[in-house]
Design a protein around this motif. Structure first.
Motif, PDB file in Angstrom:
ATOM      1  N   ALA A  15      85.475 112.502 -16.131  1.00  0.00           N
ATOM      2  CA  ALA A  15      86.125 113.217 -17.540  1.00  0.00           C
ATOM      3  C   ALA A  15      87.435 114.307 -16.868  1.00  0.00           C
ATOM      4  N   ALA A  16      86.226 115.272 -17.153  1.00  0.00           N
ATOM      5  CA  ALA A  16      86.898 116.678 -17.168  1.00  0.00           C
ATOM      6  C   ALA A  16      87.857 116.792 -15.779  1.00  0.00           C
ATOM      7  N   ASP A  35      85.355 113.123  -4.758  1.00  0.00           N
ATOM      8  CA  ASP A  35      84.731 112.590  -5.820  1.00  0.00           C
ATOM      9  C   ASP A  35      83.996 112.164  -4.235  1.00  0.00           C
ATOM     10  N   ASN A  53      82.454 105.969 -25.912  1.00  0.00           N
ATOM     11  CA  ASN A  53      82.446 107.063 -27.293  1.00  0.00           C
ATOM     12  C   ASN A  53      83.137 107.928 -27.037  1.00  0.00           C
ATOM     13  N   THR A 172      75.184 115.479  -9.400  1.00  0.00           N
ATOM     14  CA  THR A 172      74.245 116.629  -8.574  1.00  0.00           C
ATOM     15  C   THR A 172      74.263 117.977  -8.796  1.00  0.00           C
ATOM     16  N   GLU A 367      80.974 119.665 -18.151  1.00  0.00           N
ATOM     17  CA  GLU A 367      79.795 119.835 -18.207  1.00  0.00           C
ATOM     18  C   GLU A 367      79.202 120.722 -17.637  1.00  0.00           C
ATOM     19  N   GLY A 377      80.630 111.321 -29.512  1.00  0.00           N
ATOM     20  CA  GLY A 377      81.707 111.666 -28.775  1.00  0.00           C
ATOM     21  C   GLY A 377      82.196 113.475 -28.415  1.00  0.00           C
ATOM     22  N   PHE A 380      82.396 113.948 -25.054  1.00  0.00           N
ATOM     23  CA  PHE A 380      84.100 114.101 -23.740  1.00  0.00           C
ATOM     24  C   PHE A 380      85.454 114.964 -24.636  1.00  0.00           C
TER      25      PHE A 380
HETATM   26  P1  FDA Z   1      80.815 114.262 -15.723  1.00  0.00           P
HETATM   27  O1  FDA Z   1      79.730 113.621 -14.612  1.00  0.00           O
HETATM   28  O2  FDA Z   1      81.662 112.575 -15.949  1.00  0.00           O
HETATM   29  O3  FDA Z   1      81.831 113.821 -13.181  1.00  0.00           O
HETATM   30  C1  FDA Z   1      81.581 114.650 -12.798  1.00  0.00           C
HETATM   31  C2  FDA Z   1      81.950 113.781 -11.071  1.00  0.00           C
HETATM   32  O4  FDA Z   1      81.023 114.629 -10.278  1.00  0.00           O
HETATM   33  C3  FDA Z   1      80.936 112.648 -11.425  1.00  0.00           C
HETATM   34  O5  FDA Z   1      82.287 111.880 -10.826  1.00  0.00           O
HETATM   35  C4  FDA Z   1      80.438 113.360 -10.072  1.00  0.00           C
HETATM   36  O6  FDA Z   1      80.335 112.171  -9.391  1.00  0.00           O
HETATM   37  C5  FDA Z   1      81.445 113.810  -9.260  1.00  0.00           C
HETATM   38  N1  FDA Z   1      80.379 114.810  -8.307  1.00  0.00           N
HETATM   39  C6  FDA Z   1      79.317 115.516  -8.442  1.00  0.00           C
HETATM   40  N2  FDA Z   1      78.588 115.820  -7.812  1.00  0.00           N
HETATM   41  C7  FDA Z   1      79.968 115.856  -6.578  1.00  0.00           C
HETATM   42  C8  FDA Z   1      79.510 116.371  -5.418  1.00  0.00           C
HETATM   43  N3  FDA Z   1      78.526 116.918  -4.561  1.00  0.00           N
HETATM   44  N4  FDA Z   1      80.675 116.556  -4.799  1.00  0.00           N
HETATM   45  C9  FDA Z   1      81.131 115.498  -5.024  1.00  0.00           C
HETATM   46  N5  FDA Z   1      82.169 115.256  -6.204  1.00  0.00           N
HETATM   47  C10 FDA Z   1      80.801 114.858  -7.163  1.00  0.00           C
HETATM   48  N6  FDA Z   1      79.148 111.957 -24.393  1.00  0.00           N
HETATM   49  C11 FDA Z   1      80.171 110.979 -25.212  1.00  0.00           C
HETATM   50  O7  FDA Z   1      81.498 111.938 -25.218  1.00  0.00           O
HETATM   51  N7  FDA Z   1      80.622 109.842 -25.360  1.00  0.00           N
HETATM   52  C12 FDA Z   1      80.035 108.943 -25.010  1.00  0.00           C
HETATM   53  O8  FDA Z   1      79.828 107.916 -25.441  1.00  0.00           O
HETATM   54  C13 FDA Z   1      78.880 109.621 -24.099  1.00  0.00           C
HETATM   55  N8  FDA Z   1      77.926 108.025 -23.391  1.00  0.00           N
HETATM   56  C14 FDA Z   1      77.176 108.924 -22.099  1.00  0.00           C
HETATM   57  C15 FDA Z   1      76.332 107.638 -21.658  1.00  0.00           C
HETATM   58  C16 FDA Z   1      75.398 108.367 -20.436  1.00  0.00           C
HETATM   59  C17 FDA Z   1      74.914 106.677 -20.242  1.00  0.00           C
HETATM   60  C18 FDA Z   1      75.423 108.765 -20.245  1.00  0.00           C
HETATM   61  C19 FDA Z   1      74.978 109.982 -18.480  1.00  0.00           C
HETATM   62  C20 FDA Z   1      76.297 110.417 -20.332  1.00  0.00           C
HETATM   63  C21 FDA Z   1      77.687 110.313 -21.645  1.00  0.00           C
HETATM   64  N9  FDA Z   1      78.650 110.519 -22.418  1.00  0.00           N
HETATM   65  C22 FDA Z   1      79.133 111.114 -22.790  1.00  0.00           C
HETATM   66  C23 FDA Z   1      78.730 112.687 -21.850  1.00  0.00           C
HETATM   67  C24 FDA Z   1      79.305 112.782 -21.468  1.00  0.00           C
HETATM   68  O9  FDA Z   1      79.199 111.102 -20.180  1.00  0.00           O
HETATM   69  C25 FDA Z   1      79.267 113.427 -20.178  1.00  0.00           C
HETATM   70  O10 FDA Z   1      79.187 114.853 -21.138  1.00  0.00           O
HETATM   71  C26 FDA Z   1      80.763 113.477 -19.416  1.00  0.00           C
HETATM   72  O11 FDA Z   1      80.914 112.861 -18.562  1.00  0.00           O
HETATM   73  C27 FDA Z   1      81.477 115.474 -19.054  1.00  0.00           C
HETATM   74  O12 FDA Z   1      82.293 115.145 -17.907  1.00  0.00           O
HETATM   75  P2  FDA Z   1      81.989 116.196 -16.396  1.00  0.00           P
HETATM   76  O13 FDA Z   1      83.746 115.686 -16.113  1.00  0.00           O
HETATM   77  O14 FDA Z   1      81.840 117.435 -16.979  1.00  0.00           O
HETATM   78  O15 FDA Z   1      81.086 115.353 -15.769  1.00  0.00           O
END
Ligand code: FDA
Length: 394
Positions: A15-16, A35, A53, A172, A367, A377, A380
């Motif tokens: 997302a971010a 990624d 959400n 990770t 995150e 929500g 996100f």
């Molecule tokens: P995010 O985890 O989305 O993205 C990180 C990316 O970095 C991933 O694509 C990963 O593959 C990549 N990555 C990691 N390590 C790497 C490496 N070594 N090399 C290259 N790429 C790498 N929040 C909300 O607001 N509403 C909701 O409905 C939900 N529901 C929900 C359900 C479930 C099951 C989970 C686990 C989480 C939620 N959340 C949520 C939380 C939300 O998903 C979360 O806070 C955001 O996705 C964070 O966004 P980021 O982009 O920071 O990390």
């Protein structure tokens, strides 16, 4: 392998990272996103039970946990839920409010990922999946990032790798490693928005009730959430518990108001007046799930007709019902946690640009930072807002 030159390299197509890329791409920056996973936005796809959400219209800085509660204010103020809603509406995605400002897609979270990918395409952003980073070097001419897809040479590097929750979705600790490499402090990480486990007598007495759900008010360390709780084989879950889990640490007292919004002592007195001959388990079974009422009367409450409860009995029973002491032994951990608390210390990152105060050109979004939202929500919204803030300057 070839060298890929770009203005901005974003590590993490979540997302971010995608929001950073869209915002920077729209400014005419040449942006690459990489990624290591085989799919873009896996957490978005899984989120909200497949309906994502995607924001909360009531978002305020008070909905976030961080060692520095002021840090999130600037980015959240400049990219509100309504900015994201505008994008969702422009892409024709139907949505609805579930409760308390939580917006979900009517159809599927796939629509949000498609929208972000389409926006990336329009902004000229290139995304590569299954691309792993091998080495990062920083010099006067920017960053050199060696990956399995070649060497990237960029002026700005954005770390958008998220937290540790749900490793099977690609999570990770790589963002923390990058932070460490560049001398950043990390705050201890732990699982948040996660089911709690019980042990000992609580587990033995409640495990059989697995599947039972009821509204409660869960309280811990001065914070309370009123919502549903679900009893599970190993402990407790449901929105009230997920919320309070972010405020709980091993050893902390946790209590449940099983009759939220009611004065339990007054209610018991009323029952004594109106239904004196009824067993306590019977009257409780009218306001709580029957199996729970029965179990409470077997172990924690007097199992007799309500007329036999004198005032001290009644007050003791009210105390159990309004502040049931739940002894949690731990959490289900990162395997099921929605978020990771802690992470990159925000004191060393600019709150307006998300740029490292140590290394010019290095940014942290989403995150991976020590900013964690409540359930509903908010996480996100932080990802969109922090990504947008960085995307405006990279
Ligand atoms: P995010 O985890 O989305 O993205 C990180 C990316 O970095 C991933 O694509 C990963 O593959 C990549 N990555 C990691 N390590 C790497 C490496 N070594 N090399 C290259 N790429 C790498 N929040 C909300 O607001 N509403 C909701 O409905 C939900 N529901 C929900 C359900 C479930 C099951 C989970 C686990 C989480 C939620 N959340 C949520 C939380 C939300 O998903 C979360 O806070 C955001 O996705 C964070 O966004 P980021 O982009 O920071 O990390």
């Amino acid at each position: 392998m070839s060298t890929i030159r770009c203005d901005v390299l974003v590590i993490g197509a979540g997302a971010a990272g995608l929001m950073t890329a869209i915002t920077a791409g729209q400014r005419g920056r040449h942006v690459q996103v990489i990624d290591h996973a085989n799919k873009i936005g896996k957490k978005i796809l899984m989120s909200g039970g497949g309906r994502c959400n995607f924001t909360n219209t009531g978002t305020t800085p008070a909905n976030f946990l961080s060692a520095n509660p002021h840090f999130c204010k600037s980015a959240l103020a400049r990219y509100s839920p309504y900015h994201f809603i505008e994008m969702v509406e422009r892409h024709g995605i139907a949505y609805h409010e579930k409760e308390l400002g939580q917006l979900f897609c009517d159809v599927s979270s796939k629509q949000i990922v498609k929208m972000l990918v389409d926006e990336c395409q329009q902004a000229g952003v290139q995304i590569r999946t299954q691309c792993s980073v091998e080495r990062i070097e920083h010099g006067t001419d920017g960053f050199r990032v060696q990956t399995t897809h070649g060497l990237f040479h960029c002026a700005s590097l954005v770390v958008a790798t998220g937290g540790l929750s749900i490793p099977s979705l690609g999570a990770t600790g790589f963002g923390y490693e990058i932070a460490r490499q560049f001398g950043h402090q990390l705050l201890p990480t732990r699982a948040g928005l996660v089911p709690l486990t019980l042990s000992g007598t609580h587990q033995e007495r409640l495990a059989e009730l697995s599947g039972v759900a009821l509204p409660v008010e869960a309280s811990c360390n001065g914070t309370s959430f009123r919502n549903f709780m679900l009893l599970t084989h190993r402990g407790v879950s449901g929105p009230a518990i997920l919320q309070i889990s972010s405020f709980w640490q091993p050893g902390d007292a946790l209590s449940l108001d099983l009759l939220p919004g009611q004065d339990a002592a007054e209610w018991l007195r009323q029952m004594k007046r109106e239904r004196p001959a009824a067993e306590l388990r019977t009257v409780l079974g009218d306001v709580l799930p029957k199996r729970l009422a029965q179990r409470l009367c077997e172990h924690w409450l007097p199992d007799r007709p309500v007329r036999q409860l004198d005032e001290p009995d009644l007050r003791k029973a009210a105390q159990v019902l309004s502040a049931f002491p739940l002894v949690a032994s731990g959490t289900e951990g990162y395997r099921t946690a929605e978020v990771t608390l802690g992470g990159v210390d925000t004191n060393e990152v600019s709150s307006s640009t998300l740029e490292s105060k140590r290394v010019p050109g290095l940014h942290f979004v989403g995150e991976v930072l020590d900013v964690t939202g409540w359930l509903g929500g908010y996480n996100f919204q932080w990802a969109w807002a922090s990504g947008h803030a960085a995307g405006c300057v990279v």
